[in-house]
Design an enzyme around this catalytic site. Structure first.
Site, PDB file in Angstrom:
ATOM      1  N   MET A  58       0.828  -1.193   0.000  1.00 31.80           N
ATOM      2  CA  MET A  58       0.000   0.000   0.000  1.00 31.80           C
ATOM      3  C   MET A  58       0.858   1.236   0.000  1.00 31.80           C
ATOM      4  O   MET A  58       1.967   1.234   0.455  1.00 31.80           O
ATOM      5  CB  MET A  58      -0.846   0.022   1.272  1.00 31.80           C
ATOM      6  CG  MET A  58      -2.071  -0.768   1.117  1.00 31.80           C
ATOM      7  SD  MET A  58      -2.277  -1.810   2.535  1.00 31.80           S
ATOM      8  CE  MET A  58      -0.956  -2.937   2.307  1.00 31.80           C
ATOM      9  N   SER A 113      -9.338  -3.694  -2.506  1.00 34.18           N
ATOM     10  CA  SER A 113      -8.296  -3.356  -3.478  1.00 34.18           C
ATOM     11  C   SER A 113      -7.081  -2.888  -2.700  1.00 34.18           C
ATOM     12  O   SER A 113      -7.193  -2.432  -1.559  1.00 34.18           O
ATOM     13  CB  SER A 113      -8.752  -2.211  -4.385  1.00 34.18           C
ATOM     14  OG  SER A 113      -8.705  -0.973  -3.692  1.00 34.18           O
ATOM     15  N   ASP A 114      -5.921  -2.974  -3.313  1.00 36.64           N
ATOM     16  CA  ASP A 114      -4.785  -2.254  -2.744  1.00 36.64           C
ATOM     17  C   ASP A 114      -5.085  -0.757  -2.921  1.00 36.64           C
ATOM     18  O   ASP A 114      -6.004  -0.373  -3.654  1.00 36.64           O
ATOM     19  CB  ASP A 114      -3.479  -2.652  -3.441  1.00 36.64           C
ATOM     20  CG  ASP A 114      -2.268  -2.412  -2.529  1.00 36.64           C
ATOM     21  OD1 ASP A 114      -2.351  -1.547  -1.640  1.00 36.64           O
ATOM     22  OD2 ASP A 114      -1.245  -3.084  -2.720  1.00 36.64           O
ATOM     23  N   CYS A 115      -4.324   0.082  -2.203  1.00 37.54           N
ATOM     24  CA  CYS A 115      -4.784   1.470  -2.082  1.00 37.54           C
ATOM     25  C   CYS A 115      -4.635   2.259  -3.373  1.00 37.54           C
ATOM     26  O   CYS A 115      -3.536   2.371  -3.914  1.00 37.54           O
ATOM     27  CB  CYS A 115      -4.100   2.124  -0.896  1.00 37.54           C
ATOM     28  SG  CYS A 115      -4.716   1.310   0.580  1.00 37.54           S
TER      29      CYS A 115
END
Ligand SMILES: *[C@@H]1O[C@H](CO)[C@@H](O)[C@H](O)[C@H]1NC(C)=O
Ligand SMILES: *[C@@H]1O[C@H](CO)[C@@H](O)[C@H](O)[C@H]1NC(C)=O
Ligand SMILES: *[C@@H]1O[C@H](CO)[C@@H](O)[C@H](O)[C@H]1NC(C)=O
Ligand SMILES: *[C@@H]1O[C@H](CO)[C@@H](O)[C@H](O)[C@H]1NC(C)=O
Length: 786
Positions: free
Chosen positions: A1, A309-311
């Site tokens: 992230m 989701s990833d950031c």
């Protein structure tokens, strides 16, 4: 992230916490009643507590459905991002999905309200960075660590100083390339090891029992998240970044390298979260991949939980990856693929118009919300006051306890690997060592011990502090200004080295050399470190000891081959108690037993591009392949390598089957192939019958007690060429033995899982031929007939 905002406050905070030996005690609360953490369904609020979603006698399924059915479209959309808004009319507070706990409850950079450490609780137990913990090859240790992390997290929440109980850990991507800046966060390069780590960690932190029991309705102590799904192992290398990298992965490598840890994390660990990765795989962004999220994870593996989701990953799909044609298409892609929550703001900004344009239906949103609220309910956040529930008794007295801090020490001891010990230089004698010179830029920097994704530690002991507690006459010089070592104070350091009985050099890397968004471009020590080490070794009275702090491997052949360097220890980033563990090993109060969870390649390995995802070698083009399973080139140190102060001998004492004939084991009709059979065609019943139990006798032949991980490998008669792993780990068990004591360990080997490999189309197959169980120098043949 990546953080949304600048990272300076956190770094400043960490430096403040750790530059000196700080002992931070949880401040005494001046109030009898600390603030309550946020929760729904307070019994004191009859207008909301009477809703069916508050009724603890109903199933989570029914409660989540009831809740979702009460929301307006705008309220629904407000729940699709990591900062999920409060819904006051239903008594639902704000929720922050993003918290971190990679190796201890951590601060998520740039996140408001996850776990802040800015109230009366200012610290949590900081365990070694995962790559070192993995080196202990001890599934029970990993479980105990995760259990402590979950306990401390829950305690911080109960004290009203955390909002989120969804932790985005563990990181179980395969450490495919030694340059990867985040390899330190993972358990290494082996899929079996990584899968077992995932299972232990998830069960421990979520509050499962190791025997596989599950609490009613899947109740969670805290929620774990298997990340980053999938084939994510490049951050930023020579201008190629994770946000746009399209990983070309063969079906074969996907099936027997990249996916197995995730499968274990979900099927055996029963993780309640998954994070889809930034990158694309074969042209499809992970978060928009229906086959990956819905068909594989939920369908084939039975995943129950939420997918984040990833950031900012969703914003990339249209804006950078150009996979979607519009914002609304990107929203539709991820919601229809099976993603549930977006770390970032993108879904808050663009979902309404996606609905208006008919690209997303309200039922797509409801599907996601059902998963999200189910997890919040399993966390007990809709059961009224936490003090009346399971885990409700945990509080500040359960954080940084002596037991937890001892476990951090135990983990560092267990992981540290002895790489060289010529002429038995180590351990040094406590009584005869009158003076010590400790030299190196990593000898006395507390924050380096922690690695990344760390929280403020309870306290830290640097290597210098640890060594000083053994030898009063210890003198220190950093040798260089920092690990970059652009210039070395060689003459001063040499002078100091000459004056002492023994010299300990503490060198290596730190987060400025390998970290998130920073892959290395070489595999050597930075700047002048090598020449400094060599000059000191040359001048010192006796051979010196080199301690390496680093996550990824460094080519230290020069030190391996230098007779003036007598001992080498790899200590990863060993956590808050790391300096104590290093000193205990150097002075023989602990016998090292760690073994490398990754290959240490020679520096020329960088001739292959980091972007080449292929695991298997390609002799025709000179591509060497990756990890001990496929790479057969020179190694500085190999996977599983690790010395100790004693010697262990092994012997197979019994192996339940030495011939496996799948023609007779298998009862069902199956297609005839020459030489191989697919695991699916064998069927689970025959797979069960094919299980092999192997008992290995282990003897400690030396003079010192030790805890020793026994690694069981499978080696193949190499007919399959580069398609089959050269050898592969099939099990590991630790054994603690006193000097001259004998013990035994039993392995259960499941040929369908452990003797199989993927074929080109990704199906797992077992081949006819001789295979060998290998432990140390002992081999046991098993002949396989399909
Ligand atoms: C801690 O930080 C959060 C924001 O991250 C803030 O809302 C809260 O008031 C702070 N608490 C204290 C005690 O400073
Ligand atoms: C969402 O909208 C806000 C307000 O207009 C804006 O500041 C932000 O950059 C947007 N974020 C994304 C990821 O679209
Ligand atoms: C050390 O080197 C790295 C990589 O070149 C660089 O990013 C970092 O700023 C350097 N650190 C210092 C303190 O100069
Ligand atoms: C262990 O065995 C190796 C190889 O046989 C030998 O070189 C070494 O000295 C032994 N070490 C101990 C501690 O007995």
């Amino acid at each position: 992230m990546r953080g949304f905002t600048h990272t300076t406050p956190l770094i400043t905070a960490l430096i403040t916490y750790s530059l000196t030996l700080v002992i931070i005690k949880a401040a005494q609360s001046t109030h009898d009643h600390h603030p309550l953490p946020p929760f729904s369904c307070a019994s004191t609020n009859p207008s909301t507590s009477s809703y069916p979603f508050c009724d603890v006698h109903l199933s989570v399924h029914d409660r989540a459905r009831d809740l979702v059915s009460r929301l307006t479209l705008d309220e629904k959309i407000s729940q699709l991002i990591n900062k999920a808004s409060a819904i006051p009319r239903l008594g639902i507070p704000y929720y922050q999905w993003w918290s971190e706990a990679l190796h201890g409850v951590a601060v998520a950079i740039g996140v408001e309200n996850g776990v802040s450490f800015n109230g009366t609780i200012r610290a949590a137990t900081s365990f070694p960075q995962v790559i070192l913990t993995a080196a202990a090859f001890d599934a029970d240790l990993w479980y105990q660590i995760a259990k402590v992390i979950g306990t401390e997290a829950r305690a911080i929440y109960n004290e009203g100083e955390a909002i989120g109980m969804t932790f985005w850990s563990p990181n179980i991507n395969i450490f495919r390339d030694p340059r990867w800046g985040r390899g330190q966060e993972t358990p290494g390069e082996d899929p079996l090891l990584t899968g077992k780590y995932a299972v232990s960690f998830v069960r421990g932190i979520q509050g499962d029992s190791f025997e596989g029991g599950s609490l009613k309705d899947g109740r969670l102590q805290v929620s774990a998240c298997c990340k980053h799904f999938t084939a994510y192992d490049l951050d930023n290398w020579k201008g190629v970044d994770r946000f746009t990298f399209d990983a070309h992965v063969t079906k074969q490598d996907m099936a027997d390298t990249f996916q197995p840890p995730f499968k274990s994390c979900v099927e055996e660990g029963r993780a309640s979260g998954i994070m889809c990765a930034y990158n694309l795989v074969n042209g499809v962004p992970n978060c928009a991949d229906y086959n990956l999220l819905t068909k594989t994870a939920r369908g084939e593996w039975g995943f129950q939980g939420y997918i984040t989701s990833d950031c900012d990953a969703v914003s990339l799909i249209y804006e950078k990856q150009k996979y979607a044609k519009s914002h609304e298409d990107a929203v539709a892609d991820v919601l229809k693929a099976g993603m549930d929550v977006n770390c970032g703001l993108y879904l808050a900004n663009h979902t309404k118009s996606a609905v208006e344009q008919g690209k997303v239906s309200e039922s797509d949103i409801d599907r996601a919300l059902y998963n999200l609220f189910s997890v919040r309910m399993r966390l007990g956040l809709f059961n009224g006051s936490p003090s009346e529930q399971s885990y409700g008794n945990l509080g500040r007295n359960d954080i940084c306890t002596p037991e937890h801090q001892d476990l951090a020490l135990e983990a560092a001891r267990g992981g540290i690997v002895l790489l060289k010990n010529s002429a038995k230089l180590l351990p040094l004698s406590k009584s005869k060592t009158k003076s010590l010179a400790v030299i190196g830029p990593n000898a006395n920097v507390a924050k380096t011990l922690l690695g990344n994704y760390a929280g403020p530690p309870c306290k830290t002991i640097t290597p210098l502090e640890g060594l000083m507690s053994y030898v009063k006459k210890t003198k220190f010089h950093p040798g260089c200004e920092d690990v970059n070592c652009t210039s070395a104070a060689t003459s001063q350091a040499v002078k100091l080295a000459k004056s002492a009985d023994y010299v300990i050099l503490v060198m290596g890397l730190n987060q400025e050399r390998e970290s998130e968004e920073l892959d290395r471009e070489d595999l050597v020590l930075p700047g002048q470190q090598q020449s400094l080490i060599t000059s000191i070794a040359k001048a010192a009275k006796k051979p010196v000891v080199l301690v390496m702090l680093c996550g990824g491997p460094v080519d230290i052949s020069f030190a391996k081959n230098d007779p003036k360097i007598g001992g080498i220890l790899w200590a990863g980033y060993p956590g808050e108690a790391g300096g104590k563990a290093i000193a205990e090993i150097i002075f023989g109060d602990h016998n090292p037993g760690g073994r490398l969870p990754l290959t240490w390649y020679p520096k020329d390995f960088i001739n292959i591009p980091m972007t080449d995802m292929r695991m298997r070698s390609d002799p025709s083009s000179g591509y060497p392949g990756r990890t001990y399973r496929f790479y057969q080139g020179e190694k500085v140190f190999e996977f599983g390598y690790g010395l100790s102060y004693t010697n262990y001998s092994y012997k197979f004492v019994s192996v339940s089957q030495s011939k496996l004939d799948f023609k007779t084991l298998s009862t069902t009709d199956r297609p005839e192939h020459s030489g191989y059979i697919s695991v699916a065609d064998i069927g689970s019943e025959s797979c069960e019958k094919a299980k092999v139990s192997a008992v290995v006798k282990v003897e400690n032949e030396g003079k010192m007690a030790g805890k020793h991980p026994v690694l069981l490998f499978l080696r193949r008669d190499h007919k399959g060429g580069n398609a089959s792993p050269v050898k592969q780990l099939v099990g590991f068990q630790k054994v603690s033995l006193n000097a001259k004591q004998k013990g035994s360990v039993e392995f259960e080997v499941s040929p369908c899982e452990h003797f199989s490999r993927a074929s080109k189309d990704g199906t797992l197959v077992i081949e006819s031929g001789d295979q060998y169980l290998v432990v140390g120098d002992q081999e046991y043949p098993i002949s396989i007939n399909v």
